[in-house]
Design an enzyme around this catalytic site. Structure first.
Site, PDB file in Angstrom:
ATOM      1  N   LYS A  89       1.518  -1.210  -0.048  1.00 47.45           N
ATOM      2  CA  LYS A  89      -0.409  -0.062  -0.082  1.00 47.45           C
ATOM      3  C   LYS A  89       0.845   1.369  -0.610  1.00 47.45           C
ATOM      4  O   LYS A  89       0.702   1.954   0.745  1.00 47.45           O
ATOM      5  CB  LYS A  89      -1.494  -0.188   0.875  1.00 47.45           C
ATOM      6  CG  LYS A  89      -2.269  -0.830   1.167  1.00 47.45           C
ATOM      7  CD  LYS A  89      -2.696  -1.226   1.830  1.00 47.45           C
ATOM      8  CE  LYS A  89      -4.619  -1.920   1.529  1.00 47.45           C
ATOM      9  NZ  LYS A  89      -3.701  -3.441   1.966  1.00 47.45           N
ATOM     10  N   PRO A 198     -10.719  -7.846  -3.031  1.00 50.06           N
ATOM     11  CA  PRO A 198     -11.022  -8.320  -1.089  1.00 50.06           C
ATOM     12  C   PRO A 198     -12.157  -8.430  -0.733  1.00 50.06           C
ATOM     13  O   PRO A 198     -13.261  -7.496  -0.569  1.00 50.06           O
ATOM     14  CB  PRO A 198     -10.030  -7.806  -0.665  1.00 50.06           C
ATOM     15  CG  PRO A 198      -9.907  -6.891  -0.892  1.00 50.06           C
ATOM     16  CD  PRO A 198     -10.570  -6.470  -2.465  1.00 50.06           C
ATOM     17  N   GLY A 199     -12.092  -8.853   0.808  1.00 46.84           N
ATOM     18  CA  GLY A 199     -13.759  -9.208   1.009  1.00 46.84           C
ATOM     19  C   GLY A 199     -14.507 -10.077   1.452  1.00 46.84           C
ATOM     20  O   GLY A 199     -15.404 -10.091   2.649  1.00 46.84           O
TER      21      GLY A 199
HETATM   22  P1  BMP Z   1      -9.253 -11.620   4.632  1.00 42.88           P
HETATM   23  O1  BMP Z   1      -9.950 -12.402   3.623  1.00 42.88           O
HETATM   24  O2  BMP Z   1      -8.729 -12.328   5.918  1.00 42.88           O
HETATM   25  O3  BMP Z   1      -9.923 -10.647   5.064  1.00 42.88           O
HETATM   26  O4  BMP Z   1      -8.025 -10.527   3.502  1.00 42.88           O
HETATM   27  C1  BMP Z   1      -7.517  -9.848   2.660  1.00 42.88           C
HETATM   28  C2  BMP Z   1      -6.794  -8.546   2.292  1.00 42.88           C
HETATM   29  O5  BMP Z   1      -6.937  -8.310   1.254  1.00 42.88           O
HETATM   30  C3  BMP Z   1      -5.684  -9.250   3.744  1.00 42.88           C
HETATM   31  O6  BMP Z   1      -4.630  -8.702   2.832  1.00 42.88           O
HETATM   32  C4  BMP Z   1      -6.056  -6.600   3.619  1.00 42.88           C
HETATM   33  O7  BMP Z   1      -4.986  -6.208   3.863  1.00 42.88           O
HETATM   34  C5  BMP Z   1      -6.180  -6.888   2.355  1.00 42.88           C
HETATM   35  N1  BMP Z   1      -7.602  -5.749   2.093  1.00 42.88           N
HETATM   36  C6  BMP Z   1      -8.504  -5.936   2.583  1.00 42.88           C
HETATM   37  O8  BMP Z   1      -8.762  -6.881   3.073  1.00 42.88           O
HETATM   38  N2  BMP Z   1      -9.219  -4.280   1.419  1.00 42.88           N
HETATM   39  C7  BMP Z   1      -8.713  -3.912   0.890  1.00 42.88           C
HETATM   40  O9  BMP Z   1      -9.911  -2.885   1.298  1.00 42.88           O
HETATM   41  C8  BMP Z   1      -7.319  -3.773   0.470  1.00 42.88           C
HETATM   42  C9  BMP Z   1      -7.119  -5.158   1.127  1.00 42.88           C
HETATM   43  O10 BMP Z   1      -5.880  -4.921   0.726  1.00 42.88           O
END
Ligand code: BMP
Length: 244
Positions: A89, A198-199
């Protein structure tokens, strides 16, 4: 567009593995002895190896690099044979951004994630570095997936997307937790640039839901690496994202 090579690489890998999953490999352990650290690294390499047939790429970031070191990226790359996205980031002045990007690309990272809110010259510096390393990928974040993204990012989303278009970056990160916004981001940027979402899983979004709204890949971390059998979980998400 910057990162055509990266785009081709991740798309080819996705097709070969029939998966639109990017594993966010954030699992950490604070090791107190060298022995513990070696054990931890082996655990990470085992996860990378066993899940790799069901992934399109692996995303690593501060948690993993701070728990190990940057050279560990090479080992992850070797055991997984996957494209690696460096999620630092990046959000600094142009000069510092170029240093971070240079270190990332030198370690074998194929694409980096950066913030656009710091402005055009900061992003330009990363793009110049990506060119120097042979067309590496550059992704920006016009909106994030956590609740706090509503405070400052959401009101600026349109302008942040515009910067992604002006800079002709490889793609954007857009939230699977806010499907209306993700859909809008796809409408604004068009079809060429990649959307990584992500999410899914731990943050509550359903697998495949972001792909349905125009994302190319879903970034999934905890729901895979904390599963009892990470390979089984990765396979499950691969099927869910591929069949959409
Ligand atoms: P998780 O499925 O465990 O929540 O991981 C999501 C990943 O995506 C993490 O590495 C987080 O830092 C990244 N991320 C996120 O969750 N939301 C964003 O908006 C941007 C991200 O990079």
């Amino acid at each position: 567009m910057i990162g055509e090579n990266f785009k081709e690489l991740i798309n080819k890998t996705a097709k070969r593995h029939r998966s639109r999953v990017i594993l966010a490999l954030d699992k950490i352990r604070i090791a107190k002895t060298l022995e513990e650290k070696e054990k931890y690294k082996q655990e990470i390499l085992d996860i990378a190896k066993e899940t790799s047939p069901y992934l399109a790429a692996i995303k690593i970031g501060y948690p993993l690099v701070l728990a190990t070191d940057l050279s560990f990226v090479t080992e992850i790359k070797i055991v997984s044979n996957l494209p690696i996205i460096g999620d630092f980031k990046i959000a600094d002045i142009g000069y510092t951004n170029s240093l971070i990007a240079e270190l990332a690309f030198s370690s074998g990272i194929d694409a980096v994630i950066a913030h656009g809110f710091v402005g055009k010259d900061s992003v330009d510096a990363i793009i110049e570095t990506a060119k120097k390393f042979g067309d590496k990928g550059v992704f920006l974040l016009p909106l994030m997936s956590h609740p706090g993204a509503k405070m400052f990012m959401k009101p600026l989303m349109r302008e942040l997307v515009e910067l992604c278009i002006i800079e002709d970056v490889t793609g954007v990160i857009a939230p699977a937790t806010r499907l209306d916004d993700l859909k809008r981001i796809r409408e604004l940027i068009g079809e060429e640039q990649l959307i990584l979402a992500p999410g899914v899983g731990a943050q509550g979004a359903q697998p495949g839901s972001a792909i349905k709204e125009g994302a190319n890949f879903e970034i999934i971390g905890r729901a895979i690496y904390n599963a009892e059998t990470p390979s089984k979980a990765a396979k499950f998400f691969a099927e869910k994202t591929w069949r959409v």
